[in-house]
Write a protein that holds these residues in place. Sequence first.
Motif, PDB file in Angstrom:
ATOM      1  N   GLU A  42       0.832  -1.206   0.000  1.00 22.00           N
ATOM      2  CA  GLU A  42       0.000   0.000   0.000  1.00 22.00           C
ATOM      3  C   GLU A  42       0.864   1.252   0.000  1.00 22.00           C
ATOM      4  O   GLU A  42       0.560   2.231  -0.691  1.00 22.00           O
ATOM      5  N   THR A  43       1.977   1.219   0.743  1.00 23.33           N
ATOM      6  CA  THR A  43       2.884   2.365   0.767  1.00 23.33           C
ATOM      7  C   THR A  43       3.509   2.591  -0.608  1.00 23.33           C
ATOM      8  O   THR A  43       3.584   3.731  -1.089  1.00 23.33           O
ATOM      9  N   GLN A  44       3.944   1.513  -1.247  1.00 20.04           N
ATOM     10  CA  GLN A  44       4.557   1.636  -2.568  1.00 20.04           C
ATOM     11  C   GLN A  44       3.546   2.127  -3.604  1.00 20.04           C
ATOM     12  O   GLN A  44       3.878   2.926  -4.480  1.00 20.04           O
ATOM     13  N   ILE A  45       2.309   1.675  -3.505  1.00 21.32           N
ATOM     14  CA  ILE A  45       1.270   2.128  -4.444  1.00 21.32           C
ATOM     15  C   ILE A  45       0.991   3.616  -4.250  1.00 21.32           C
ATOM     16  O   ILE A  45       0.853   4.368  -5.217  1.00 21.32           O
ATOM     17  N   ARG A  46       0.936   4.064  -2.992  1.00 22.78           N
ATOM     18  CA  ARG A  46       0.732   5.494  -2.737  1.00 22.78           C
ATOM     19  C   ARG A  46       1.880   6.326  -3.306  1.00 22.78           C
ATOM     20  O   ARG A  46       1.664   7.369  -3.907  1.00 22.78           O
ATOM     21  N   LYS A  47       3.114   5.853  -3.115  1.00 20.50           N
ATOM     22  CA  LYS A  47       4.276   6.572  -3.651  1.00 20.50           C
ATOM     23  C   LYS A  47       4.228   6.609  -5.175  1.00 20.50           C
ATOM     24  O   LYS A  47       4.563   7.620  -5.787  1.00 20.50           O
ATOM     25  N   ALA A  48       3.812   5.500  -5.778  1.00 17.49           N
ATOM     26  CA  ALA A  48       3.714   5.448  -7.237  1.00 17.49           C
ATOM     27  C   ALA A  48       2.660   6.418  -7.750  1.00 17.49           C
ATOM     28  O   ALA A  48       2.841   7.075  -8.781  1.00 17.49           O
ATOM     29  N   GLU A  49       1.550   6.526  -7.047  1.00 21.32           N
ATOM     30  CA  GLU A  49       0.501   7.472  -7.446  1.00 21.32           C
ATOM     31  C   GLU A  49       0.973   8.908  -7.305  1.00 21.32           C
ATOM     32  O   GLU A  49       0.528   9.786  -8.050  1.00 21.32           O
ATOM     33  N   ASP A  50       1.887   9.162  -6.366  1.00 19.93           N
ATOM     34  CA  ASP A  50       2.425  10.507  -6.183  1.00 19.93           C
ATOM     35  C   ASP A  50       3.525  10.843  -7.190  1.00 19.93           C
ATOM     36  O   ASP A  50       3.995  11.976  -7.231  1.00 19.93           O
ATOM     37  N   GLY A  51       3.943   9.870  -7.981  1.00 19.48           N
ATOM     38  CA  GLY A  51       4.916  10.140  -9.037  1.00 19.48           C
ATOM     39  C   GLY A  51       6.292   9.551  -8.810  1.00 19.48           C
ATOM     40  O   GLY A  51       7.218   9.850  -9.563  1.00 19.48           O
ATOM     41  N   ASP A  52       6.484   8.714  -7.811  1.00 17.68           N
ATOM     42  CA  ASP A  52       7.779   8.082  -7.569  1.00 17.68           C
ATOM     43  C   ASP A  52       7.973   6.967  -8.594  1.00 17.68           C
ATOM     44  O   ASP A  52       7.237   5.983  -8.611  1.00 17.68           O
ATOM     45  N   LEU A  53       8.965   7.132  -9.474  1.00 13.07           N
ATOM     46  CA  LEU A  53       9.171   6.174 -10.556  1.00 13.07           C
ATOM     47  C   LEU A  53       9.666   4.824 -10.055  1.00 13.07           C
ATOM     48  O   LEU A  53       9.298   3.783 -10.592  1.00 13.07           O
ATOM     49  N   LYS A  54      10.517   4.828  -9.041  1.00 13.51           N
ATOM     50  CA  LYS A  54      11.026   3.558  -8.501  1.00 13.51           C
ATOM     51  C   LYS A  54       9.893   2.741  -7.885  1.00 13.51           C
ATOM     52  O   LYS A  54       9.847   1.518  -8.056  1.00 13.51           O
TER      53      LYS A  54
END
Length: 146
Positions: A42-54
């Motif tokens: 869930e944390t990684q998905i939130r970061k991805a939605e915020d624009g974190d490419l990694k």
Amino acid sequence: MRKPNGSGREIQTIDAGASFTDSLRTAVTKTITDERLQTILETQIRKAEDGDLKAAEFVLKLCGHGQTPTKLIQNNYYYGPRSKQRKALRAKTRLGNRVRQYLLKHGPTKPAVLAVELEAEPEEIEAELAARPDRFRKGRNGWEAV
């Protein structure tokens, strides 16, 4: 199993029957639970939605949508009839490579001889020789490979 080491501390040894990777795998499975994995995802998905490419790359690879490796295919083109001496057909290489290989093996040669030996038109041979001064030069006895 715990053993005293003489300095007042105790040393914990790993069972000789279990390998290091087995004991490491056991420790990891005890530490990482389903709830922790869900939190990480869930944390990684939130970061991805915020624009974190990694994070986006991590999530996509985890789901199987990551970049797949390229499959290379080699195509060989053959020419000429089969001969009794060779079981397979000869692969057709570029004219410049065939000219260079012939010159390196047989030495300086005239373009007419190259045309006959390499089964090519004399104009093609002369054009290839003139177009590549970095590979061929004209000498006393004919064209030679550099």
